[in-house]
Write an enzyme that holds these catalytic residues in place. Structure first.
Site, PDB file in Angstrom:
ATOM      1  N   HIS A 167      31.870  81.924 -11.773  1.00 27.10           N
ATOM      2  CA  HIS A 167      32.248  83.210 -11.619  1.00 27.10           C
ATOM      3  C   HIS A 167      33.592  83.717 -11.460  1.00 27.10           C
ATOM      4  CE1 HIS A 167      28.061  84.101 -10.660  1.00 27.10           C
ATOM      5  NE2 HIS A 167      27.932  85.200 -11.136  1.00 27.10           N
ATOM      6  N   LYS A 171      35.452  86.994  -7.132  1.00 24.50           N
ATOM      7  CA  LYS A 171      33.840  86.965  -6.151  1.00 24.50           C
ATOM      8  C   LYS A 171      34.291  86.654  -4.869  1.00 24.50           C
ATOM      9  CE  LYS A 171      29.003  85.826  -6.767  1.00 24.50           C
ATOM     10  NZ  LYS A 171      28.543  87.270  -6.415  1.00 24.50           N
TER      11      LYS A 171
HETATM   12  P1  NAD Z   1      33.947  95.345  -6.477  1.00 24.81           P
HETATM   13  O1  NAD Z   1      34.843  94.832  -5.645  1.00 24.81           O
HETATM   14  O2  NAD Z   1      34.556  95.560  -7.934  1.00 24.81           O
HETATM   15  O3  NAD Z   1      33.323  96.632  -6.376  1.00 24.81           O
HETATM   16  C1  NAD Z   1      32.662  96.953  -5.031  1.00 24.81           C
HETATM   17  C2  NAD Z   1      33.061  98.582  -4.715  1.00 24.81           C
HETATM   18  O4  NAD Z   1      32.502  98.916  -3.505  1.00 24.81           O
HETATM   19  C3  NAD Z   1      34.674  98.701  -4.579  1.00 24.81           C
HETATM   20  O5  NAD Z   1      35.127  99.902  -5.400  1.00 24.81           O
HETATM   21  C4  NAD Z   1      34.727  99.292  -3.149  1.00 24.81           C
HETATM   22  O6  NAD Z   1      35.702  99.773  -2.778  1.00 24.81           O
HETATM   23  C5  NAD Z   1      33.244  99.699  -2.888  1.00 24.81           C
HETATM   24  N1  NAD Z   1      33.105  99.597  -1.552  1.00 24.81           N
HETATM   25  C6  NAD Z   1      32.992  98.860  -0.441  1.00 24.81           C
HETATM   26  N2  NAD Z   1      32.716  99.321   0.785  1.00 24.81           N
HETATM   27  C7  NAD Z   1      32.307 100.651   0.299  1.00 24.81           C
HETATM   28  C8  NAD Z   1      31.908 101.832   1.301  1.00 24.81           C
HETATM   29  N3  NAD Z   1      31.576 101.452   2.657  1.00 24.81           N
HETATM   30  N4  NAD Z   1      31.419 102.886   0.602  1.00 24.81           N
HETATM   31  C9  NAD Z   1      31.597 102.975  -0.572  1.00 24.81           C
HETATM   32  N5  NAD Z   1      32.087 102.116  -1.543  1.00 24.81           N
HETATM   33  C10 NAD Z   1      32.434 100.828  -0.979  1.00 24.81           C
HETATM   34  O7  NAD Z   1      32.647  94.454  -6.863  1.00 24.81           O
HETATM   35  P2  NAD Z   1      31.681  94.176  -7.849  1.00 24.81           P
HETATM   36  O8  NAD Z   1      32.116  92.949  -8.726  1.00 24.81           O
HETATM   37  O9  NAD Z   1      31.419  95.625  -8.685  1.00 24.81           O
HETATM   38  O10 NAD Z   1      30.300  93.610  -7.100  1.00 24.81           O
HETATM   39  C11 NAD Z   1      29.798  94.341  -5.889  1.00 24.81           C
HETATM   40  C12 NAD Z   1      28.518  93.649  -5.571  1.00 24.81           C
HETATM   41  O11 NAD Z   1      27.698  93.694  -6.416  1.00 24.81           O
HETATM   42  C13 NAD Z   1      28.778  92.208  -5.159  1.00 24.81           C
HETATM   43  O12 NAD Z   1      27.986  91.866  -3.935  1.00 24.81           O
HETATM   44  C14 NAD Z   1      28.281  91.465  -6.385  1.00 24.81           C
HETATM   45  O13 NAD Z   1      27.943  90.152  -5.938  1.00 24.81           O
HETATM   46  C15 NAD Z   1      27.048  92.287  -6.525  1.00 24.81           C
HETATM   47  N6  NAD Z   1      26.846  92.158  -8.314  1.00 24.81           N
HETATM   48  C16 NAD Z   1      25.302  92.226  -8.274  1.00 24.81           C
HETATM   49  C17 NAD Z   1      24.747  92.094  -9.705  1.00 24.81           C
HETATM   50  C18 NAD Z   1      23.219  92.049  -9.757  1.00 24.81           C
HETATM   51  O14 NAD Z   1      22.952  92.125 -11.118  1.00 24.81           O
HETATM   52  N7  NAD Z   1      22.559  92.348  -8.734  1.00 24.81           N
HETATM   53  C19 NAD Z   1      25.816  91.743 -10.688  1.00 24.81           C
HETATM   54  C20 NAD Z   1      27.076  91.982 -10.447  1.00 24.81           C
HETATM   55  C21 NAD Z   1      27.806  92.119  -9.043  1.00 24.81           C
END
Ligand code: NAD
Length: 280
Positions: A167, A171
């Site tokens: 990844h 991450k």
């Molecule tokens: P990222 O860091 O780019 O985005 C996370 C966002 O959440 C940020 O903008 C952050 O400011 C926001 N955030 C954090 N705390 C918050 C709160 N209390 N209230 C509102 N917003 C808040 O991360 P990402 O790459 O977008 O990944 C996010 C999560 O999704 C990770 O856990 C990742 O592993 C997961 N993910 C899951 C899948 C899936 O298919 N299930 C796919 C990709 C990523």
């Protein structure tokens, strides 16, 4: 007379809230929902103090005219949504799941790296709300999970199983939730207790590999969206089952499919296999 086309047009759009709407996944979700005819983004959140607060939900993707301002109040978002999508941080999973339970609003949870306590709060909330939870929302990975389980069931323990994942450098959890789900799929296929055979790290004088163990290996770097391979290695032959994501939109499309699927369902905790009709 009401034609089919007209009655379809009249169906109200699914009102979707996007927690963490300025994140990598949040942006992909706002873009994907924005392009859908049957769904609309009704709002988004970012944490208190974020520079995005007060800006339009479309601003992070360069479309500042969606008509809803980003705020820090997840409760208000739940109250105006049919379904809320959460791809944020494990630190707020219990809070968000609690709001899903309290409001009865459907909740699609994609955040990975959650603790047992956080999973428990999701489980508790699913008594009052329809919750779809998956570490990976892509169709391809969900197919891979089924293939890994089938392969493990068909092969004996002469085939050593390992899960490799790769990844992007941002991450924060490892191994990925998807890798762990693949390890569980292998263990389920072999009828093993995953926790007693999982080898999370190999370093130093590890000794020879134990028969039946399921190993994990992790790579991090650059902008790799997500790659997973399950290896089954025996003397003289090796099977590799791989999935490579090249674009986050596959997760966003899966999340939107899950959001649509929640309509009319009974409260409970569901997975992508239910959404995609792949459940046993
Ligand atoms: P990222 O860091 O780019 O985005 C996370 C966002 O959440 C940020 O903008 C952050 O400011 C926001 N955030 C954090 N705390 C918050 C709160 N209390 N209230 C509102 N917003 C808040 O991360 P990402 O790459 O977008 O990944 C996010 C999560 O999704 C990770 O856990 C990742 O592993 C997961 N993910 C899951 C899948 C899936 O298919 N299930 C796919 C990709 C990523």
């Amino acid at each position: 007379m009401v034609t089919k086309a007209k009655s379809k047009e009249a169906a109200p759009k699914l009102r979707v809230g996007v927690l963490g709407c300025a994140g990598r996944m949040g942006r992909a979700l706002v873009r994907t929902i924005g392009a859908a005819e049957d769904a609309t983004v009704v709002g988004g959140t970012e944490p208190e103090g974020s520079p995005w607060i007060g800006q339009d939900v479309g601003a992070p993707i360069g479309l500042p005219d969606i008509g809803s301002a980003i705020d820090a109040d997840p409760r208000a978002l739940f109250e105006r949504s049919d379904v809320v999508l959460d791809f944020t941080s494990p630190a707020v999973t219990a809070l968000h799941a609690g709001l899903a339970g309290a409001t009865g609003v459907a909740y699609v949870l994609g955040t990975t790296g959650t603790s047992a306590a956080e999973e428990q709060s999701v489980w508790a909330a699913s008594k009052q709300s329809v919750i779809v939870r998956a570490a990976n929302m892509s169709l391809g990975v969900n197919l891979l999970l089924g293939l890994a389980r089938k392969a493990a069931a068909a092969l004996d323990l002469d085939f050593d199983a390992d899960v490799l994942e790769y990844h992007h450098k941002h991450k924060i959890d490892a191994p990925s939730g998807t890798a762990i789900a693949l390890g569980h799929a292998v263990a389920a296929g072999r009828r093993q207790d995953h926790e007693s055979v999982a080898t999370w790290v190999r370093h130093g004088q590890t000794g020879a590999r134990k028969r039946g163990d399921i190993g994990y290996a992790v790579l991090r770097g650059g902008d790799v969206v997500g790659e997973h391979t399950v290896f089954f290695a025996a003397d003289g032959e090796r099977i590799e089952l791989s999935h490579r994501a090249t674009n986050r939109d596959i997760f966003a499309r899966g999340a939107l499919a899950a959001a649509r699927w929640t309509r009319g369902k009974k409260p409970g905790l569901y997975g992508m296999a239910d959404v995609l009709g792949l459940a046993d």
